[in-house]
Design a protein around this motif. Structure first.
Motif, PDB file in Angstrom:
ATOM      1  N   UNK A 294       0.837  -1.197   0.000  1.00 31.75           N
ATOM      2  CA  UNK A 294       0.000   0.000   0.000  1.00 31.75           C
ATOM      3  C   UNK A 294       0.871   1.245   0.000  1.00 31.75           C
ATOM      4  N   UNK A 295       0.274   2.349  -0.436  1.00 36.36           N
ATOM      5  CA  UNK A 295       0.873   3.648  -0.107  1.00 36.36           C
ATOM      6  C   UNK A 295       0.129   4.093   1.142  1.00 36.36           C
ATOM      7  N   UNK A 296       0.835   4.157   2.249  1.00 30.29           N
ATOM      8  CA  UNK A 296       0.181   4.415   3.525  1.00 30.29           C
ATOM      9  C   UNK A 296       0.424   5.846   3.979  1.00 30.29           C
TER      10      UNK A 296
ATOM     11  N   UNK B 126      -4.800   1.169  -4.006  1.00 25.86           N
ATOM     12  CA  UNK B 126      -4.311   0.785  -2.675  1.00 25.86           C
ATOM     13  C   UNK B 126      -3.574   1.905  -1.959  1.00 25.86           C
ATOM     14  N   UNK B 127      -3.983   3.160  -2.226  1.00 33.79           N
ATOM     15  CA  UNK B 127      -3.536   4.227  -1.324  1.00 33.79           C
ATOM     16  C   UNK B 127      -4.434   4.139  -0.102  1.00 33.79           C
ATOM     17  N   UNK B 128      -3.824   4.189   1.067  1.00 31.29           N
ATOM     18  CA  UNK B 128      -4.586   4.034   2.316  1.00 31.29           C
ATOM     19  C   UNK B 128      -4.278   5.217   3.217  1.00 31.29           C
ATOM     20  N   UNK B 129      -5.322   5.815   3.773  1.00 32.70           N
ATOM     21  CA  UNK B 129      -5.126   6.912   4.724  1.00 32.70           C
ATOM     22  C   UNK B 129      -5.752   6.529   6.049  1.00 32.70           C
ATOM     23  N   UNK B 130      -5.009   6.805   7.128  1.00 38.33           N
ATOM     24  CA  UNK B 130      -5.558   6.556   8.461  1.00 38.33           C
ATOM     25  C   UNK B 130      -5.247   7.768   9.330  1.00 38.33           C
ATOM     26  N   UNK B 131      -6.207   8.153  10.160  1.00 37.55           N
ATOM     27  CA  UNK B 131      -6.000   9.294  11.056  1.00 37.55           C
ATOM     28  C   UNK B 131      -6.317   8.861  12.480  1.00 37.55           C
TER      29      UNK B 131
ATOM     30  N   UNK C  37     -10.187   3.092  14.921  1.00 38.63           N
ATOM     31  CA  UNK C  37      -9.517   2.987  13.624  1.00 38.63           C
ATOM     32  C   UNK C  37     -10.389   3.739  12.629  1.00 38.63           C
ATOM     33  N   UNK C  38      -9.871   4.861  12.170  1.00 44.89           N
ATOM     34  CA  UNK C  38     -10.596   5.685  11.203  1.00 44.89           C
ATOM     35  C   UNK C  38      -9.738   5.699   9.949  1.00 44.89           C
ATOM     36  N   UNK C  39     -10.138   4.934   8.931  1.00 47.69           N
ATOM     37  CA  UNK C  39      -9.272   4.833   7.755  1.00 47.69           C
ATOM     38  C   UNK C  39     -10.062   4.642   6.464  1.00 47.69           C
ATOM     39  N   UNK C  40      -9.379   4.912   5.352  1.00 49.64           N
ATOM     40  CA  UNK C  40      -9.995   4.752   4.035  1.00 49.64           C
ATOM     41  C   UNK C  40      -8.999   4.110   3.081  1.00 49.64           C
ATOM     42  N   UNK C  41      -9.545   3.326   2.163  1.00 51.29           N
ATOM     43  CA  UNK C  41      -8.734   2.610   1.187  1.00 51.29           C
ATOM     44  C   UNK C  41      -9.203   3.025  -0.204  1.00 51.29           C
ATOM     45  N   UNK C  42      -8.256   3.378  -1.058  1.00 54.19           N
ATOM     46  CA  UNK C  42      -8.615   3.748  -2.432  1.00 54.19           C
ATOM     47  C   UNK C  42      -8.387   2.573  -3.363  1.00 54.19           C
ATOM     48  N   UNK C  43      -9.410   2.217  -4.109  1.00 51.13           N
ATOM     49  CA  UNK C  43      -9.269   1.235  -5.175  1.00 51.13           C
ATOM     50  C   UNK C  43      -9.576   1.938  -6.485  1.00 51.13           C
TER      51      UNK C  43
END
Ligand code: BTN
Length: 274
Positions: free
Chosen positions: A17-19, A43-48, A70-76
């Motif tokens: 992933x790109x995290x 698969x870019x993933x952002x978590x805050x 866990x507050x996160x989002x995944x880009x497909x």
């Protein structure tokens, strides 16, 4: 605060992933929607650790305090993205519920059954543990993308939830009386989504819909359907192949619904969101 190195340590394969890890962000969904237009890869993933404007379904907000969730989002995006958004909903909900159950069983040696409230709420012990917000563009072209936003209550105690949602919300800690390692759990959830996505949607078929149906709450029961501020009673009778909900009105008429909210007639409140 979330430790990026500890997350990366637990990713298998090591780095698929790109995290992007943030201490604070308005919304990880909003951030990834913006990143789409800047060419962020699949698969870019952002978590805050904390969100100041976390978004829930139906225009609601999502409480996202620091240190506990866990507050996160995944880009497909791109060629790998096919199917329709409803089926993605079903797939993410089932995959996360299974991943959580597996994790809990491995760590505790006992089961924590996770159920689904249509369309994609995760429920435990009759309370809401987490939710998903899928946003994107599905036109069948190479420009298609999907942002999968996931909010999971992990280490909150009852008082950490605002009074408005306290009666309906639960965290893993409240359900198990244990503090959970958010970085390891997050890596496990991502690893599972990645692993399972190799066979989705091609191999999903009927088994995905029946896995969803098995976990669904209020099956064959009367519920209150709410769409655009209109509510009406109906009985949940099935799912379509695409993961839409089939309901039967009191006059016997069957309808398929694609959006909106479901509340139990006995249970009351609709907005189990935050
Ligand atoms: C729901 O209403 O049940 C969906 C909640 C989704 C919340 C998550 S938290 C991470 C991601 N970013 C957002 O702003 N929302 C989603």
């Amino acid at each position: 605060m979330l430790n990026e190195q500890r997350i990366l340590q637990h990713l298998r394969p090591r780095r698929y992933v790109r995290l992007d890890v943030f201490e604070v962000l308005d919304s990880t969904n909003r951030y990834l929607m913006e990143q789409v237009h800047r060419g962020a890869p699949d698969w870019t993933v952002a978590i805050a650790d904390r969100q100041t404007a976390g978004q829930g379904r139906q225009g609601r907000s999502w409480e996202s305090p620091p240190n506990v969730g866990l507050w996160f989002s995944v880009l497909r995006r791109g060629a790998s993205l096919s199917g329709n958004v409803h089926l993605w909903n079903v797939w993410v909900a089932v995959t996360l519920a299974e991943a959580l159950e597996r994790w809990m069983y491995r760590e505790m040696g006992r089961a924590l059954p996770i159920r689904l409230k249509w369309p994609n709420d995760l429920w435990v012990h009759d309370r809401k543990l987490g939710g998903m917000l899928l946003q994107g563009s599905f036109t069948g072209g190479a420009q298609d993308y999907l942002v999968i936003g996931i909010g999971l209550n992990v280490n909150q105690q009852r008082e950490d939830f605002s009074p408005a949602i306290r009666p309906l919300a639960v965290s893993l800690r409240m359900a198990t009386q244990r503090l959970w390692d958010r970085e390891r759990l997050f890596a496990h959830l991502l690893n599972t989504l990645f692993e399972e996505s190799r066979t989705f949607p091609e191999a999903a078929g009927g088994s995905l819909i029946s896995a969803y149906w098995d976990r669904l709450m209020y099956k064959e029961e009367m519920v209150q359907i709410r769409i655009h501020n209109k509510t009406w009673p109906a009985r949940i009778v099935g799912l379509t192949d695409e993961g839409l909900l089939m309901v039967e009105r009191p006059d016997g008429e069957k309808t398929v619904i694609a959006s909106g909210e479901v509340a139990h007639l006995r249970g009351g409140a609709h907005a189990a969101g935050h």
